[in-house]
Motif scaffolding. Structure first.
Motif, PDB file in Angstrom:
ATOM      1  N   ALA A  23     -28.777  25.710 -23.860  1.00 31.65           N
ATOM      2  CA  ALA A  23     -28.123  24.767 -22.672  1.00 31.65           C
ATOM      3  C   ALA A  23     -27.536  25.631 -21.814  1.00 31.65           C
ATOM      4  O   ALA A  23     -27.748  25.394 -20.628  1.00 31.65           O
ATOM      5  CB  ALA A  23     -27.192  24.126 -23.509  1.00 31.65           C
ATOM      6  N   THR A  27     -28.543  25.685 -17.605  1.00 31.33           N
ATOM      7  CA  THR A  27     -27.072  25.278 -16.847  1.00 31.33           C
ATOM      8  C   THR A  27     -27.158  26.305 -15.663  1.00 31.33           C
ATOM      9  O   THR A  27     -26.960  26.285 -14.645  1.00 31.33           O
ATOM     10  CB  THR A  27     -25.925  25.215 -17.510  1.00 31.33           C
ATOM     11  N   ALA A  31     -27.514  26.011 -11.839  1.00 35.73           N
ATOM     12  CA  ALA A  31     -26.136  25.966 -11.175  1.00 35.73           C
ATOM     13  C   ALA A  31     -26.126  27.461 -10.181  1.00 35.73           C
ATOM     14  O   ALA A  31     -25.105  27.445  -9.302  1.00 35.73           O
ATOM     15  CB  ALA A  31     -25.168  26.156 -11.923  1.00 35.73           C
TER      16      ALA A  31
END
Length: 118
Positions: A23, A27, A31
């Motif tokens: 995860a 991310t 990001a």
């Protein structure tokens, strides 16, 4: 133990950490663009160039002529979203990826070391 056995053992023994690595990787990848622009802006590399009175201005004044392939030139290009932005995103991904995987890689190496010692 084979490397695959060590990985399976890590995932079995640390399921939350293994899931958070996956995860986290997703991310961080998503990001990196969102983080890069504000970071560059805070340093003084804006969409219209170096921002007056910023850290970037101080660095530019102290370096004189900026070489085309220098870190300053890359950041200056990245500020307005130029080609330097891909280099900045890559650096963010590399730093975050290294930080996220340090523990699991250490654990894997320990597992492999113990497997070869026995």
């Amino acid at each position: 133990m084979t490397p695959q056995d060590c990985i399976e053992h890590f995932v079995t023994e640390h399921p939350i950490q293994a899931a958070s690595l996956i995860a986290g990787g997703i991310t961080v990848t998503a990001a990196s663009a969102a983080v890069a622009a504000p970071f560059l802006g805070a340093l003084g590399f804006g969409a219209a160039g170096v921002v007056h009175g910023s850290l970037a201005t101080i660095i530019q004044a102290s370096t004189g002529t900026v070489a085309g392939s220098s870190l300053f030139a890359i950041l200056q290009s990245a500020g307005p979203g130029g080609i330097g932005m891909s280099a900045v995103k890559t650096a963010i991904l590399a730093a975050a990826g290294g930080a996220m995987t340090a523990g699991p890689v250490h654990t894997l190496l320990q597992c492999l070391s113990n497997a070869t010692a026995t």
